[in-house]
Design a protein around this motif. Structure first.
Motif, short mmCIF file in Angstrom:
data_model
loop_
_atom_site.label_atom_id
_atom_site.label_comp_id
_atom_site.label_asym_id
_atom_site.label_seq_id
_atom_site.Cartn_x
_atom_site.Cartn_y
_atom_site.Cartn_z
N ARG A 120 -73.90 16.60 -28.11
CA ARG A 120 -73.39 17.62 -27.20
C ARG A 120 -72.63 18.70 -27.98
N ASP A 121 -72.83 19.92 -27.58
CA ASP A 121 -72.04 21.06 -28.07
C ASP A 121 -72.26 21.38 -29.55
N ASP A 122 -73.39 20.96 -30.11
CA ASP A 122 -73.63 21.23 -31.53
C ASP A 122 -75.11 21.57 -31.74
N THR A 123 -75.48 22.78 -31.35
CA THR A 123 -76.88 23.20 -31.46
C THR A 123 -77.35 23.20 -32.90
N GLU A 124 -76.49 23.63 -33.83
CA GLU A 124 -76.89 23.68 -35.23
C GLU A 124 -77.26 22.29 -35.74
N PHE A 125 -76.45 21.28 -35.42
CA PHE A 125 -76.76 19.91 -35.83
C PHE A 125 -78.11 19.50 -35.25
N ALA B 97 -78.56 34.95 -35.59
CA ALA B 97 -77.95 33.69 -35.15
C ALA B 97 -79.01 32.70 -34.69
N SER B 98 -80.06 33.19 -34.03
CA SER B 98 -81.10 32.30 -33.52
C SER B 98 -81.83 31.58 -34.65
N ILE B 99 -82.00 32.25 -35.79
CA ILE B 99 -82.66 31.64 -36.94
C ILE B 99 -81.71 30.66 -37.64
N GLY B 100 -80.46 31.03 -37.77
CA GLY B 100 -79.49 30.19 -38.47
C GLY B 100 -79.31 28.83 -37.84
N LEU B 101 -79.45 28.75 -36.52
CA LEU B 101 -79.26 27.48 -35.83
C LEU B 101 -80.28 26.43 -36.29
N TYR B 102 -81.48 26.88 -36.67
CA TYR B 102 -82.55 25.97 -37.05
C TYR B 102 -82.59 25.67 -38.54
N THR B 103 -81.91 26.49 -39.34
CA THR B 103 -82.11 26.38 -40.78
C THR B 103 -80.85 26.15 -41.60
N ALA B 104 -79.68 26.56 -41.08
CA ALA B 104 -78.48 26.58 -41.91
C ALA B 104 -78.12 25.22 -42.49
N ALA B 105 -78.20 24.16 -41.67
CA ALA B 105 -77.79 22.83 -42.13
C ALA B 105 -78.98 21.95 -42.52
N ARG B 106 -80.18 22.50 -42.48
CA ARG B 106 -81.36 21.66 -42.74
C ARG B 106 -81.36 21.02 -44.13
N PRO B 107 -80.95 21.73 -45.21
CA PRO B 107 -80.96 21.06 -46.53
C PRO B 107 -80.11 19.78 -46.56
N ALA B 108 -79.00 19.76 -45.83
CA ALA B 108 -78.16 18.56 -45.81
C ALA B 108 -78.91 17.39 -45.19
#
Length: 363
Positions: free
Chosen positions: A199-204, A310-321
């Motif tokens: 919940r509340d963490d779209t990026e995750f 922002a829409s692109i960052g949600l799908y990619t920013a944390a992906r390497p982790a």
């Protein structure tokens, strides 16, 4: 519903509408009855049109191409549960032709000097960084209203979404004709949302599912007979990676600008300059490193603004982790166990475990 509907079908319809009221009902008081209706009606229409794959295969009006794609999707679906320990349920075992290019349209919005997307909050799904509509006209109407408030707005057509296991998601005409590797990506991505959802963490949620989809395609292509697809996949991955890195670099530069002590007028001027430089850098990347590949021209032809980035960052920013975490795990059940552990942690502790910086509220 038609008069021939069974009692069980009527019960399912009532359950669907009640479930959507819980899943999509706004807890922030900003949702009109019109929004509730389009959500419930759109999801019910999806279910109403879905037919068992065997029925579609037996239908004389079904093309041979469609039959082949549905057979391939069924193979991918069974493999995903068997080899990646993804849910073995009724999702992607029926097919619906919606007669439109996307199933939903998501609307992203940010303040003009912020990269943080405006949130839409729901009782069960929690807060997400967009608002979805089953009809493009409704999405555009909402986007126009937000733009009228002076916000940066981006509307994105979406080929598939997950009901998080509440309902059986069908295969759709909006993606069934994708190339084989893209079909694997999509099915694995959406099933991953049924395993873990925070919940509340779209990026995750989106970065996690994006890392899982990549692992899924690599495993699918490691099977005998898939050799011809591997080179194309690796090239596509390099292009995706380059694109994401470029967008994230400019998103971060804009965030730093907005956090600075400059006057708003200077921030607006800096924003315009950075967005222009983004286009220039893309064209240089396309014409040199990519040897003229123009697959992202359409994306760059649109009105690029904070909400677009922002829409692109949600799908990619944390992906390497997440990619690193998957690579370090012995098998997929172990990955799911670790993800559930992470999902149960407070956000900053979760990000620390992933090697990500602590979450900061954006201006």
């Amino acid at each position: 519903m038609p008069d021939t509907a069974t009692r069980a079908e009527r019960r399912r319809h009532r359950g669907l509408v009640v479930g959507l009221a819980l899943l999509l009902g706004g807890c922030n008081g900003s949702f009109s009855p019109r929004y509730y209706w389009q959500a419930a009606h759109g999801q019910f229409e999806l279910w109403r049109l879905a037919r068992p794959l065997a029925a579609v295969d037996a239908d004389p009006s079904s093309t041979q191409t469609l039959r082949h794609k549905l057979a391939l999707a069924a193979e991918i679906r069974d493999w995903a549960s068997r080899e990646m320990a993804l849910p073995d349920n009724g999702s992607y075992r029926r097919y619906a032709d919606l007669g439109r290019p996307f199933v939903v349209w998501n609307v992203f919005a940010t303040e003009p000097l912020s990269i943080k997307p405006r949130q839409s909050c729901f009782p069960i799904a929690g807060c997400v960084s967009y608002r979805g509509f089953f009809a493009e006209v409704e999405a555009r109407r909402h986007a126009d209203a937000l733009a009228g408030e002076g916000l940066d707005v981006h509307v994105s057509g979406v080929p598939a979404y997950s009901t998080l296991g509440w309902f059986d998601d069908p295969l759709l005409n909006t993606f069934i004709h994708y190339p084989e590797t893209e079909l694997v990506r999509l099915i694995v991505h959406e099933l991953a949302h049924q395993i873990v959802y925070v919940r509340d963490d779209t990026e995750f949620n989106e970065s996690f599912a994006s890392a899982v989809e990549e692992e899924g395609v690599r495993r699918w292509l490691s099977r005998p007979g898939k050799e011809r697809l591997r080179d194309g996949f690796e090239r596509a991955q390099r292009l995706r990676s380059d694109f994401a890195a470029l967008v994230i670099r400019y998103r971060d530069a804009l965030e730093a600008l907005y956090r600075s002590d400059l006057a708003d007028s200077e921030k607006h001027a800096g924003k315009a300059r950075l967005l222009e430089e983004l286009g220039t850098d893309y064209r240089a990347l396309r014409d040199t490193r990519w040897a003229g590949f123009r697959g992202y021209d359409r994306w760059f032809a649109q009105d690029i603004n904070n909400a677009t980035l922002a829409s692109i960052g949600l799908y990619t920013a944390a992906r390497p982790a997440f990619t690193r975490l998957i690579a370090a795990s012995p098998d997929m059940p172990a990955v799911w166990a670790t993800m559930r552990e992470l999902a149960a942690l407070p956000r900053d502790e979760r990000r620390a475990r992933l090697g990500l910086p602590a979450f900061q509220e954006m201006p």
